[in-house]
Design a protein around this motif. Structure first.
Motif, PDB file in Angstrom:
ATOM      1  N   PHE A   1       0.741  -1.283  -0.142  1.00  0.00           N
ATOM      2  CA  PHE A   1       0.059  -0.055  -0.146  1.00  0.00           C
ATOM      3  C   PHE A   1       0.717   1.157   0.088  1.00  0.00           C
ATOM      4  O   PHE A   1       0.574   2.105  -0.855  1.00  0.00           O
TER       5      PHE A   1
ATOM      6  N   ARG B   1      -3.170  -1.938   3.233  1.00  0.00           N
ATOM      7  CA  ARG B   1      -4.278  -1.638   2.280  1.00  0.00           C
ATOM      8  C   ARG B   1      -5.921  -1.724   2.804  1.00  0.00           C
ATOM      9  O   ARG B   1      -6.669  -0.918   2.522  1.00  0.00           O
ATOM     10  N   ASP B   2      -6.040  -2.785   3.843  1.00  0.00           N
ATOM     11  CA  ASP B   2      -7.215  -3.161   4.186  1.00  0.00           C
ATOM     12  C   ASP B   2      -7.524  -2.180   5.203  1.00  0.00           C
ATOM     13  O   ASP B   2      -8.677  -2.318   6.000  1.00  0.00           O
ATOM     14  N   GLY B   3      -6.907  -0.986   5.264  1.00  0.00           N
ATOM     15  CA  GLY B   3      -7.270  -0.014   6.519  1.00  0.00           C
ATOM     16  C   GLY B   3      -6.669  -0.483   7.878  1.00  0.00           C
ATOM     17  O   GLY B   3      -6.869   0.441   8.709  1.00  0.00           O
ATOM     18  N   LYS B   4      -6.205  -1.317   7.831  1.00  0.00           N
ATOM     19  CA  LYS B   4      -5.461  -1.913   9.117  1.00  0.00           C
ATOM     20  C   LYS B   4      -4.179  -1.145   8.977  1.00  0.00           C
ATOM     21  O   LYS B   4      -3.537  -0.499   8.019  1.00  0.00           O
TER      22      LYS B   4
END
Ligand code: ADP
Length: 669
Positions: A115, A149-152
């Motif tokens: 990301f 990437r997944d907001g984590k």
């Protein structure tokens, strides 16, 4: 008194409750501090584990370089290393200018740097490597958040290690650690069960969490500093507080139980003390009661031990013998109140009595002497003194002063004698008229003979009186004078006799001595005397004067019950019967006494008899139906007869009248 006791109990309860709560509190505090200390020890252990694991990693990485000095050769062992060390995200071999020579990414988290580009982390890499270069050893960057990437995101930290081969610097080895990976992989997980472990910032923000427990203000927390070269991390271990019941641990429970037991024991003790106090009170009351009783008694009380020594005397006894209690207590035989000349006799008597252990219920009489020498009669009633164990410890005696009783007895006797004398005088008075009548005849005869003689002597011519006639006349005078003298003597004898001794008297002699008087009365009333004496009658044991008086009273009453004309002169009933015979004893009076050891005297008249009212009051003193009667006769008779052991009874006579009967004991042979 009572409220004071409750106050004390209240205070005791309060103190115990306070003690218990302090104990509970202290025990809880102790447990807490122990848990806290354990937690701190554990967090230090965890920090130590991490530190040494990281150190081992450094060594492993260094050895990696020594076996693979070229980037190509390095790739394979580096990848292998990443497979065994999940905490490492990425391994980079960089040159001296920090340009990557070779890069390996952890196969478990390949997309971390997808990301955001790796160059975004360049400042941290530079910081770490600068430090490493300066220290010529491993150095760490500050930790930083790496979004994905997944907001984590992940909290990462770079470790830079200068590498060399054969003494030549070969650039830098950069390892990217995930803080969460460090926590997961490098610690002993067993320690973490039920606990929360995290890397924190100084303000408490959590950077990476291994495990979490629900947030609670009461959780226990321990922090330690994980000192890495170039950077410092704060490691925090959290643990929930252990749940506690009413008594959070055995100690408190035991102490509580002990306190409870203590309270119960105290309560029981208190009750026991109260009971004892009550018993003591009762005892004191009983003692006071006994003392009052003893003090108020007029009976003397005296206790002696087995050797005859005095152990107790009551005030009445002290007063009786005229000595103080302290003088008497401890004194032994001979007792100070024994008359000196009787000491031997008393001593002997006491020994016999105590040896025989015989204590007559009716007691025995004795004489005591006071210090002033006065003596008085006493009645002593003795009983063994038995203690609570049933052992005899001595003797208890009750002593009655008989002085007063004797005085009353003497008085009674004197009164009785006076009464008797009065009754006798009354009889004599009554007799006086009869005597004067009886004396009239001889006196008249004497007077006429005497005047006849005088006339002859004065005037010899009046008549011729032969010397024979003169002698005859003088003989008549002497005869008549003798007769008169006999009458007077019989009365004088009766009145004068005052013996009170009992003696053996033949019944006939009793009748003989009253006969002249009875005959006089009977003659005056026109009553015939019928005397019937059993010649076999043995002598009776009696006070002669008194029994004569009884017979006189009964015969007089009998004659008086038959006044002139009743019963009529020709009826043959004007008879007074006097019967003396042997008799069986009155069964009710002398049970067990067998044989005709008694003589009965019966006086029977044939008058009107006794009406029920008269019969009822017959023996009441001063009861009389006669105008000149005293009413004492029968009551005196009964007393006299009873004093002789007999009984005076009466029953209707045949065909009319009354029989009065009494019996006297025969003189024992
Ligand atoms: P007193 O002769 O002085 O009256 P007593 O005690 O001798 O006293 O008698 C009491 C009373 O008992 C007499 O008054 C009389 O009424 C009655 N009494 C006694 N003896 C006889 C008797 N033999 N017959 C009838 N009455 C009698």
């Amino acid at each position: 008194m009572k409220s004071g006791r409750w106050l004390l109990w209240g205070a005791l309860l309060l103190l115990t409750a306070a003690l218990l709560s302090v104990l509970v509190f202290l025990a809880a505090e102790y447990e807490l501090s122990r848990d806290q200390a354990q937690l701190e020890e554990d967090v230090a252990t965890v920090a130590g584990d991490i530190r040494s694991a990281l150190l081992r990693n450094v060594q492993t990485l260094q050895s990696l370089h020594s076996v693979a000095p070229s980037p190509n050769a390095w790739n394979a062992p580096a990848s292998e290393l990443l497979q065994t060390h999940r905490e490492m995200m990425r391994l980079e071999w960089r040159d001296a200018a920090l340009q990557p020579l070779s890069v390996r990414v952890s196969p478990f988290t390949p997309g971390v740097f997808d990301f955001l580009g790796r160059e975004q982390a360049q400042p941290e890499v530079v910081q770490a490597c600068e430090a490493a270069r300066r220290a010529s050893g491993p150095a760490y960057s500050a930790s930083y958040f790496w979004p994905m990437r997944d907001g984590k995101g992940l909290e990462l930290i770079e470790m830079c290690l200068p590498v060399a081969f054969a003494g030549k610097p070969q650039g830098m080895l950069v390892v990217t650690y995930a803080l969460s990976g460090i926590l997961t992989e490098l610690i002993n997980r067993d320690l973490m069960r039920g606990r929360g472990l995290s890397f924190n910032e100084a303000d408490g923000t959590r950077l990476a969490i291994f495990s979490a427990i629900p947030a609670n203000r009461r959780n226990l927390r321990a922090q330690t500093v994980l000192d890495l070269p170039g950077h410092t991390l704060i490691l925090q271990l959290e643990s929930p507080r252990r749940a506690r019941g009413l008594f959070p641990n055995v100690l408190t429970a035991v102490v509580g139980l002990l306190s409870l037991a203590l309270l119960v024991v105290l309560f029981l003790l208190g009750r026991d003390i109260r009971r004892r106090q009550r018993a003591e009170q009762d005892l004191a009351n009983a003692l006071a009661f006994r003392k009052a009783m003893e003090d108020s008694l007029v009976t003397g009380l005296r206790a002696r031990d087995m050797s005859g020594r005095i152990t107790y005397v009551n005030p009445a006894f002290c007063q009786m013998v005229g000595r103080r209690a302290d003088e008497l207590i401890g004194s032994g035989p001979p007792a100070p109140w024994w008359p000196p000349e009787l000491v031997d006799e008393y001593q002997h008597r006491q020994e016999v009595r105590l040896a025989g252990r015989y204590f007559p219920r009716e007691g025995f009489e004795s004489v005591f002497q006071r210090p002033d020498g006065t003596r008085f009669p006493v009645l002593i009633i003795e009983a063994p003194l038995i203690d609570a164990q049933g052992e005899q410890t001595g003797y208890m005696s009750a002593i009655l002063d008989l002085t007063e009783q004797r005085r009353i007895e003497d008085l009674n006797r004197a009164t009785f004698e006076r009464l008797q004398a009065t009754a006798r005088l009354a009889t004599v008075g009554e007799m006086a008229s009869l005597i004067s009548h009886e004396l009239n005849q001889p006196l008249a005869a004497i007077a006429s003979y005497a005047s006849g003689m005088l006339n002859v002597l004065r005037d010899p011519g009046v008549g011729s009186l032969s010397p024979e006639d003169q002698r005859h006349a003088i003989e008549r005078i002497a005869e008549q004078a003798e007769r008169a003298g006999r009458v007077i003597k019989s009365v004088a004898d009766f009145v004068r006799r005052r013996d009170t001794e009992r003696e053996a008297v033949p019944p006939a002699s009793l009748i003989d001595s009253i006969y002249p008087l009875v005959a006089l009365q009977a003659k005056k009333q026109g009553v015939r005397l019928q005397i019937d004496i059993d010649p076999n009658c043995p002598p009776v044991l009696c006070d002669r004067t008194m029994i004569e008086q009884v017979l006189l009273n009964l015969t007089r009453n009998g004659i008086q019950a038959m006044p002139m004309g009743d019963p009529p002169a020709g009826s043959g009933l004007r008879v007074l019967g006097i019967r003396v015979a042997r008799a069986s004893p009155e069964p009710a009076l002398s049970p067990g006494r067998a044989g005709p050891a008694w003589v009965s005297f019966a006086v029977t008249d044939h008058g009107q008899g006794l009406s029920p009212e008269v019969a009822q009051r017959l023996f009441t003193p001063y009861f009389t139906t006669k105008a000149d009667g005293m009413g004492l006769g029968l009551s005196l008779c009964r007393t006299v007869v009873e004093q002789h052991g007999g009984a005076l009874t009466h029953q209707p006579a045949e065909p009319r009248g009354t029989t009065f009967r009494f019996s006297l004991p025969v003189t024992p042979i």
